[in-house]
Design a protein around this motif. Structure first.
Motif, mmCIF file in Angstrom:
data_model
loop_
_atom_site.group_PDB
_atom_site.id
_atom_site.type_symbol
_atom_site.label_atom_id
_atom_site.label_comp_id
_atom_site.label_asym_id
_atom_site.label_seq_id
_atom_site.Cartn_x
_atom_site.Cartn_y
_atom_site.Cartn_z
ATOM 1 N N MET A 238 128.900 -3.420 67.012
ATOM 2 C CA MET A 238 128.445 -2.346 66.129
ATOM 3 C C MET A 238 129.328 -2.330 64.881
ATOM 4 N N GLN A 239 128.737 -2.436 63.704
ATOM 5 C CA GLN A 239 129.493 -2.458 62.461
ATOM 6 C C GLN A 239 129.747 -1.044 61.972
ATOM 7 N N ARG A 240 130.981 -0.776 61.614
ATOM 8 C CA ARG A 240 131.355 0.539 61.083
ATOM 9 C C ARG A 240 130.790 0.710 59.687
ATOM 10 N N ARG A 241 130.119 1.828 59.429
ATOM 11 C CA ARG A 241 129.620 2.116 58.088
ATOM 12 C C ARG A 241 130.709 2.867 57.323
ATOM 13 N N LEU A 242 131.091 2.347 56.184
ATOM 14 C CA LEU A 242 132.151 2.973 55.409
ATOM 15 C C LEU A 242 131.675 4.309 54.856
ATOM 16 N N GLU A 243 132.540 5.286 54.885
ATOM 17 C CA GLU A 243 132.202 6.571 54.297
ATOM 18 C C GLU A 243 132.125 6.431 52.784
ATOM 19 N N PRO A 244 131.202 7.159 52.101
ATOM 20 C CA PRO A 244 131.085 7.046 50.647
ATOM 21 C C PRO A 244 132.376 7.398 49.925
ATOM 22 N N PRO B 225 134.506 1.151 66.417
ATOM 23 C CA PRO B 225 133.896 2.104 67.338
ATOM 24 C C PRO B 225 133.993 1.676 68.802
ATOM 25 N N ASP B 226 133.931 0.376 69.070
ATOM 26 C CA ASP B 226 133.965 -0.060 70.462
ATOM 27 C C ASP B 226 135.310 0.241 71.116
ATOM 28 N N LEU B 227 136.341 0.502 70.301
ATOM 29 C CA LEU B 227 137.645 0.835 70.865
ATOM 30 C C LEU B 227 137.569 2.123 71.678
ATOM 31 N N LEU B 228 136.739 3.073 71.234
ATOM 32 C CA LEU B 228 136.559 4.317 71.974
ATOM 33 C C LEU B 228 136.081 4.031 73.392
ATOM 34 N N TRP B 229 135.107 3.159 73.523
ATOM 35 C CA TRP B 229 134.537 2.882 74.850
ATOM 36 C C TRP B 229 135.524 2.091 75.708
ATOM 37 N N LYS B 230 136.257 1.176 75.085
ATOM 38 C CA LYS B 230 137.260 0.429 75.843
ATOM 39 C C LYS B 230 138.346 1.359 76.380
ATOM 40 N N VAL B 231 138.766 2.313 75.540
ATOM 41 C CA VAL B 231 139.769 3.275 75.978
ATOM 42 C C VAL B 231 139.211 4.141 77.110
ATOM 43 N N SER B 232 137.961 4.586 76.957
ATOM 44 C CA SER B 232 137.358 5.413 77.995
ATOM 45 C C SER B 232 137.318 4.672 79.326
ATOM 46 N N GLN C 18 120.349 4.283 69.729
ATOM 47 C CA GLN C 18 120.141 2.920 70.204
ATOM 48 C C GLN C 18 121.363 2.041 69.950
ATOM 49 N N GLU C 19 122.021 2.245 68.822
ATOM 50 C CA GLU C 19 123.223 1.464 68.517
ATOM 51 C C GLU C 19 124.316 1.709 69.545
ATOM 52 N N VAL C 20 124.503 2.983 69.897
ATOM 53 C CA VAL C 20 125.536 3.325 70.866
ATOM 54 C C VAL C 20 125.174 2.790 72.246
ATOM 55 N N THR C 21 123.906 2.908 72.614
ATOM 56 C CA THR C 21 123.459 2.394 73.909
ATOM 57 C C THR C 21 123.735 0.904 74.028
ATOM 58 N N GLU C 22 123.439 0.155 72.990
ATOM 59 C CA GLU C 22 123.673 -1.289 73.010
ATOM 60 C C GLU C 22 125.155 -1.599 73.157
ATOM 61 N N GLU C 23 126.003 -0.828 72.485
ATOM 62 C CA GLU C 23 127.443 -1.055 72.574
ATOM 63 C C GLU C 23 127.942 -0.764 73.991
ATOM 64 N N LEU C 24 127.446 0.290 74.601
ATOM 65 C CA LEU C 24 127.851 0.635 75.963
ATOM 66 C C LEU C 24 127.462 -0.466 76.945
ATOM 67 N N TYR C 25 126.267 -1.008 76.797
ATOM 68 C CA TYR C 25 125.828 -2.067 77.694
ATOM 69 C C TYR C 25 126.676 -3.321 77.538
ATOM 70 N N LYS C 26 127.044 -3.632 76.304
ATOM 71 C CA LYS C 26 127.880 -4.812 76.078
ATOM 72 C C LYS C 26 129.224 -4.691 76.780
ATOM 73 N N LEU D 113 129.268 -0.348 80.353
ATOM 74 C CA LEU D 113 129.252 1.094 80.610
ATOM 75 C C LEU D 113 127.809 1.603 80.663
ATOM 76 N N ASN D 114 126.953 0.866 81.373
ATOM 77 C CA ASN D 114 125.534 1.220 81.405
ATOM 78 C C ASN D 114 125.246 2.418 82.294
ATOM 79 N N GLN D 115 126.281 2.981 82.956
ATOM 80 C CA GLN D 115 126.059 4.193 83.736
ATOM 81 C C GLN D 115 126.148 5.456 82.880
ATOM 82 N N LEU D 116 126.577 5.313 81.621
ATOM 83 C CA LEU D 116 126.623 6.447 80.705
ATOM 84 C C LEU D 116 125.286 6.587 79.987
ATOM 85 N N THR D 117 124.873 7.817 79.744
ATOM 86 C CA THR D 117 123.607 8.065 79.071
ATOM 87 C C THR D 117 123.854 8.555 77.651
ATOM 88 N N VAL D 118 122.939 8.234 76.755
ATOM 89 C CA VAL D 118 123.020 8.626 75.346
ATOM 90 C C VAL D 118 121.816 9.504 75.033
#
Length: 225
Positions: free
Chosen positions: A1-7, A132-139, A193-201, A204-209
């Motif tokens: 998942m690519q981080r979108r830079l804040e304006p 963003p994937d760091l959050l899921w790895k930490v979790s 959908q983006e978050v769901t795909e990251e979780l599956y990768k 963490l497919n037991q988490l729901t979005v």
């Protein structure tokens, strides 16, 4: 998942201090109620649970968790002090992209809390992470078997029209000093959908979005192993 830079990057201590002073009680209470629903739907927590708030903001959730679980060991990874440190860092180097928080989370991955947490929460982290994937790895790394996980954050609609509608609905309720940052954060958030795909990768497919009140993206469930 690519981080979108804040304006626009957060501008100085004054705006960050506004986070600590602003009243986010309605959103914070919604998170606490979501935690209570999650706990009600599963087996009881241990008598002395380890609860980790991954934070990003004034730390209100950490305080509320302490009231909700008086016997728990409550650990807040990030809070207003970290936000202030980030603001000082950005004043010196405008290209800094939440490296302070990412560094903190990387340290968690090497720390003594691995595999110990019974409940992991975050109220506003997804849209701030450069990785963003760091959050899921930490979790996943922190979670004891059967650990509950609940993350709530702004979501980004899939169309520009939907984004503008969401801004018109919610922007007036943001404190004036935070309105631009709110809009920037919303634009930088993620679709379900983006978050769901990251979780599956990350297995963490037991988490729901899900989507809540057309403003928040909610990730919840159990980490079984």
């Amino acid at each position: 998942m690519q981080r979108r830079l804040e304006p626009e990057l957060m501008n100085g201590d004054a705006q960050v201090q506004a986070y600590a002073a602003a009243d986010f009680s309605s959103g914070d209470q919604a998170t606490i109620e979501a935690i209570q629903r999650l706990l009600f739907a599963t087996s009881p927590l241990p008598q002395d649970p380890l609860v980790v708030d991954l934070g990003c903001g004034p730390g209100n959730i950490t305080l509320r968790l302490a009231g909700l679980f008086p016997q728990a060991r409550i650990i807040g990874i990030d809070g207003a002090e970290s936000m202030l440190a980030l603001a000082r860092g950005r004043a010196q180097q405008q290209q800094l992209e939440m490296s302070f928080l990412c560094q903190t989370l990387q340290e968690v991955l090497r720390g003594p809390l691995l595999g110990q947490a019974d409940l992991i929460v975050s109220n506003s982290l997804l849209h701030h992470l450069h990785q963003p994937d760091l959050l899921w790895k930490v979790s996943r790394a922190l979670a004891a078997p059967g650990c509950r996980v609940l993350h709530r954050d702004l979501r980004r609609p899939s169309s520009d029209a939907g984004l503008q509608q969401l801004l018109r609905k919610h922007l007036p309720s943001a404190p004036e000093v935070l309105q631009h940052d709110f809009a920037a954060s919303l634009a930088a958030a993620f679709e379900p959908q983006e978050v769901t795909e990251e979780l599956y990768k990350l297995g963490l497919n037991q988490l729901t979005v899900s989507v809540e009140d057309d403003r928040y993206l909610v990730v919840s469930g159990l980490v079984k192993s």
